[in-house]
Design a protein around this motif. Structure first.
Motif, PDB file in Angstrom:
ATOM      1  N   GLY A  43      12.124   4.170  10.579  1.00 40.16           N
ATOM      2  CA  GLY A  43      10.677   4.369  10.950  1.00 40.16           C
ATOM      3  C   GLY A  43       9.562   4.481   9.797  1.00 40.16           C
ATOM      4  N   LYS A  44      10.058   4.825   8.660  1.00 36.48           N
ATOM      5  CA  LYS A  44       9.147   5.149   7.470  1.00 36.48           C
ATOM      6  C   LYS A  44       8.502   4.208   7.005  1.00 36.48           C
ATOM      7  CE  LYS A  44      12.524   6.094   4.328  1.00 36.48           C
ATOM      8  NZ  LYS A  44      13.556   5.437   5.153  1.00 36.48           N
ATOM      9  N   SER A  45       8.912   2.875   6.903  1.00 37.26           N
ATOM     10  CA  SER A  45       8.030   1.848   6.572  1.00 37.26           C
ATOM     11  C   SER A  45       7.227   1.378   7.723  1.00 37.26           C
ATOM     12  CB  SER A  45       8.793   0.555   6.195  1.00 37.26           C
ATOM     13  OG  SER A  45       9.550   0.792   5.013  1.00 37.26           O
ATOM     14  N   THR A  46       7.581   1.648   9.144  1.00 37.68           N
ATOM     15  CA  THR A  46       6.760   1.440  10.286  1.00 37.68           C
ATOM     16  C   THR A  46       5.562   2.215   9.975  1.00 37.68           C
ATOM     17  OG1 THR A  46       8.500   0.684  11.531  1.00 37.68           O
ATOM     18  CG2 THR A  46       6.453   1.403  12.610  1.00 37.68           C
ATOM     19  N   VAL A  47       5.785   3.658   9.633  1.00 36.87           N
ATOM     20  CA  VAL A  47       4.621   4.469   9.644  1.00 36.87           C
ATOM     21  C   VAL A  47       3.547   3.997   8.667  1.00 36.87           C
ATOM     22  CG1 VAL A  47       3.896   6.860   8.560  1.00 36.87           C
ATOM     23  CG2 VAL A  47       5.905   6.462  10.125  1.00 36.87           C
ATOM     24  N   MET A  79       1.340  -1.051  -1.465  1.00 32.81           N
ATOM     25  CA  MET A  79       2.187  -1.623  -2.668  1.00 32.81           C
ATOM     26  C   MET A  79       3.704  -1.518  -2.244  1.00 32.81           C
ATOM     27  SD  MET A  79       2.529  -0.124  -6.420  1.00 32.81           S
ATOM     28  CE  MET A  79       3.892  -0.596  -7.604  1.00 32.81           C
ATOM     29  N   ALA A  80       4.244  -2.793  -1.925  1.00 27.75           N
ATOM     30  CA  ALA A  80       5.485  -2.810  -1.331  1.00 27.75           C
ATOM     31  C   ALA A  80       6.531  -2.527  -2.490  1.00 27.75           C
ATOM     32  CB  ALA A  80       5.602  -4.334  -0.967  1.00 27.75           C
ATOM     33  N   GLN A  81       7.842  -2.386  -1.813  1.00 28.38           N
ATOM     34  CA  GLN A  81       9.012  -2.215  -2.829  1.00 28.38           C
ATOM     35  C   GLN A  81       9.136  -3.316  -3.728  1.00 28.38           C
ATOM     36  OE1 GLN A  81      12.556  -1.537  -0.674  1.00 28.38           O
ATOM     37  NE2 GLN A  81      14.063  -1.501  -2.571  1.00 28.38           N
ATOM     38  N   ASP A  82       9.160  -4.625  -3.347  1.00 28.61           N
ATOM     39  CA  ASP A  82       9.011  -5.842  -4.109  1.00 28.61           C
ATOM     40  C   ASP A  82       7.775  -6.007  -4.708  1.00 28.61           C
ATOM     41  OD1 ASP A  82      11.543  -6.286  -3.536  1.00 28.61           O
ATOM     42  OD2 ASP A  82      11.124  -7.331  -1.710  1.00 28.61           O
ATOM     43  N   ASP A  83       7.468  -6.525  -5.691  1.00 24.59           N
ATOM     44  CA  ASP A  83       6.092  -6.769  -6.465  1.00 24.59           C
ATOM     45  C   ASP A  83       5.304  -7.989  -5.685  1.00 24.59           C
ATOM     46  OD1 ASP A  83       6.944  -9.216  -7.841  1.00 24.59           O
ATOM     47  OD2 ASP A  83       8.091  -8.127  -9.049  1.00 24.59           O
ATOM     48  N   LEU A  84       6.056  -8.908  -5.304  1.00 29.12           N
ATOM     49  CA  LEU A  84       5.538  -9.950  -4.419  1.00 29.12           C
ATOM     50  C   LEU A  84       4.504 -10.707  -5.079  1.00 29.12           C
ATOM     51  CD1 LEU A  84       4.794  -8.012  -1.084  1.00 29.12           C
ATOM     52  CD2 LEU A  84       6.679  -9.570  -1.383  1.00 29.12           C
ATOM     53  N   LEU A  85       4.532 -10.931  -6.315  1.00 29.57           N
ATOM     54  CA  LEU A  85       3.878 -11.448  -7.565  1.00 29.57           C
ATOM     55  C   LEU A  85       4.093 -13.150  -7.099  1.00 29.57           C
ATOM     56  CD1 LEU A  85       4.177  -9.894 -10.695  1.00 29.57           C
ATOM     57  CD2 LEU A  85       2.635  -9.524  -8.900  1.00 29.57           C
ATOM     58  N   LEU A  86       2.936 -14.013  -6.926  1.00 32.09           N
ATOM     59  CA  LEU A  86       2.952 -15.264  -7.150  1.00 32.09           C
ATOM     60  C   LEU A  86       3.571 -15.738  -8.192  1.00 32.09           C
ATOM     61  CD1 LEU A  86      -0.540 -15.877  -5.343  1.00 32.09           C
ATOM     62  CD2 LEU A  86       1.748 -15.597  -4.186  1.00 32.09           C
ATOM     63  N   PRO A  87       4.702 -16.571  -8.198  1.00 31.70           N
ATOM     64  CA  PRO A  87       5.470 -17.034  -9.457  1.00 31.70           C
ATOM     65  C   PRO A  87       4.398 -18.077 -10.266  1.00 31.70           C
ATOM     66  CG  PRO A  87       6.427 -17.845  -7.443  1.00 31.70           C
ATOM     67  CD  PRO A  87       5.443 -17.031  -7.017  1.00 31.70           C
ATOM     68  N   LEU A 154       2.690   3.393  -0.720  1.00 32.22           N
ATOM     69  CA  LEU A 154       3.586   3.107  -1.738  1.00 32.22           C
ATOM     70  C   LEU A 154       4.736   3.028  -1.051  1.00 32.22           C
ATOM     71  CD1 LEU A 154       2.713   5.103  -4.822  1.00 32.22           C
ATOM     72  CD2 LEU A 154       1.785   2.817  -4.089  1.00 32.22           C
ATOM     73  N   ASP A 155       5.455   1.639  -0.829  1.00 32.46           N
ATOM     74  CA  ASP A 155       6.929   1.584  -0.125  1.00 32.46           C
ATOM     75  C   ASP A 155       8.042   1.435  -0.921  1.00 32.46           C
ATOM     76  OD1 ASP A 155       8.765   1.360   1.954  1.00 32.46           O
ATOM     77  OD2 ASP A 155       7.925  -0.152   3.026  1.00 32.46           O
ATOM     78  N   GLU A 156       8.455   2.649  -1.677  1.00 32.72           N
ATOM     79  CA  GLU A 156       9.518   2.369  -2.434  1.00 32.72           C
ATOM     80  C   GLU A 156       9.371   1.567  -3.637  1.00 32.72           C
ATOM     81  OE1 GLU A 156      13.631   2.300  -1.141  1.00 32.72           O
ATOM     82  OE2 GLU A 156      13.048   2.285   0.947  1.00 32.72           O
ATOM     83  N   PRO A 157       8.227   1.838  -4.429  1.00 29.99           N
ATOM     84  CA  PRO A 157       7.746   0.887  -5.313  1.00 29.99           C
ATOM     85  C   PRO A 157       8.528   0.936  -6.561  1.00 29.99           C
ATOM     86  CG  PRO A 157       6.302   2.542  -5.228  1.00 29.99           C
ATOM     87  CD  PRO A 157       7.212   2.882  -4.349  1.00 29.99           C
ATOM     88  N   PHE A 158       9.260   1.868  -6.775  1.00 31.18           N
ATOM     89  CA  PHE A 158      10.158   1.688  -8.195  1.00 31.18           C
ATOM     90  C   PHE A 158      11.394   1.586  -7.877  1.00 31.18           C
ATOM     91  CE2 PHE A 158       6.216   5.006  -8.479  1.00 31.18           C
ATOM     92  CZ  PHE A 158       5.195   3.983  -8.908  1.00 31.18           C
ATOM     93  N   SER A 159      11.941   1.516  -6.901  1.00 32.04           N
ATOM     94  CA  SER A 159      13.389   1.708  -6.544  1.00 32.04           C
ATOM     95  C   SER A 159      14.105   0.672  -7.205  1.00 32.04           C
ATOM     96  CB  SER A 159      13.754   1.664  -5.046  1.00 32.04           C
ATOM     97  OG  SER A 159      13.401   0.406  -4.543  1.00 32.04           O
ATOM     98  N   ALA A 160      13.769  -0.428  -7.718  1.00 31.70           N
ATOM     99  CA  ALA A 160      14.342  -1.679  -8.177  1.00 31.70           C
ATOM    100  C   ALA A 160      14.473  -1.364  -9.829  1.00 31.70           C
ATOM    101  CB  ALA A 160      13.871  -3.008  -8.065  1.00 31.70           C
ATOM    102  N   ILE A 184       3.899   8.135  -0.354  1.00 32.80           N
ATOM    103  CA  ILE A 184       4.891   7.244  -1.025  1.00 32.80           C
ATOM    104  C   ILE A 184       6.598   7.478  -0.115  1.00 32.80           C
ATOM    105  CG2 ILE A 184       5.527   9.021  -2.640  1.00 32.80           C
ATOM    106  CD1 ILE A 184       6.442   6.778  -4.470  1.00 32.80           C
ATOM    107  N   VAL A 185       6.716   6.370   0.383  1.00 28.92           N
ATOM    108  CA  VAL A 185       8.051   6.423   0.974  1.00 28.92           C
ATOM    109  C   VAL A 185       9.218   6.057  -0.226  1.00 28.92           C
ATOM    110  CG1 VAL A 185       9.723   4.967   2.272  1.00 28.92           C
ATOM    111  CG2 VAL A 185       7.302   5.562   3.135  1.00 28.92           C
TER     112      VAL A 185
END
Length: 242
Positions: A43-47, A79-87, A154-160, A184-185
């Motif tokens: 439930g980390k991201s749910t928080v 700020m999500a784990q994926d950058d979610l940028l518009l290509p 911040l949801d695992e923003p640097f994990s990738a 930060i998760v």
């Protein structure tokens, strides 16, 4: 600048009638970094989504409050784990996306300051496909900063990212998010040991607090206290795996 508030989420959540996490109280100290670790599905991201006011499939029974008593959700940048940028959008357009969606006039002066601070001035007209992974994460961080919110999630923003780029992004994030209240998760004990003023491990049964190392963040990766904290956190995480 209005001081960042402390934030507390207190309650429990269920998903499809099954308990997601037991009653807990998570307090984010004002102007400090709180690191939240735990296994997948606890439930980390749910928080994060609950604090930010984003939609979630979970049913939450509890309260989310700030130390200044004002509503929390509208003062949060996520700020999500994926950058979610518009290509199809440039670096500049991606950073200013929030203002565009709200039909607000762009703040060119603020954009210029943020671009300089995250080292993207020379890339302002590039599309995401032309950027490295670290550069894309800097764009995502700049977009978060452009919102100028006092509470940052911040949801695992640097994990990738590779280890070298991850460390550089951690350093940059601490610099540019100074005086913000940050949650930060992360799945990475090393990241928590470097960045946490407070470190918490989440399980379905609740939260366990772990003492952070001494010293200001970001702590050196080769500091003995940081390494000992990393190892202790890893042991604690392994002990929570059934």
């Amino acid at each position: 600048m209005t001081p960042a508030p402390g934030v507390t989420i207190s309650g429990e959540a269920s998903l499809g009638g099954a308990q997601l996490f037991a009653p807990l109280t998570l307090t984010l100290a004002a102007g400090q970094w709180t690191c939240l670790l735990g296994g997948s599905g606890v439930g980390k991201s749910t928080v994060l989504r609950l604090i930010s006011g984003l939609a979630t499939e979970a049913t939450f029974e509890g309260d989310i409050t700030a130390t200044d008593t004002a509503p929390v959700a509208h003062r949060v940048a996520y700020m999500a784990q994926d950058d979610l940028l518009l290509p199809w959008a440039s670096v500049s357009e991606n950073i200013q996306l929030g203002a565009r969606l709200r039909s607000e006039a762009p703040d060119r002066a603020r954009l210029a300051r943020i671009l300089a601070r995250v080292g993207l001035v020379e890339h302002v007209d590039k599309k995401p496909a032309e950027l490295s992974g670290g550069q894309r994460q800097r764009v995502a961080l700049a977009r978060t900063l452009m919102e100028d919110k006092p509470v940052i999630l911040l949801d695992e923003p640097f994990s990738a990212l590779d280890a070298q780029t991850r460390a550089a992004m951690q350093d940059l994030a601490v610099e540019v998010l100074a005086h913000k209240t940050v949650l930060i998760v992360t799945h990475d004990p090393a990241e928590a040991a470097r960045l946490g003023h407070a470190i918490l491990v989440m399980t379905p049964e609740g939260l366990t607090s772990h003492p952070p190392p001494d010293g200001a963040i970001p702590r050196p990766v080769d500091d003995l206290g940081t390494l000992e904290c990393q190892a202790s956190l890893l042991r604690l995480l392994r002990s929570t795996v059934s």
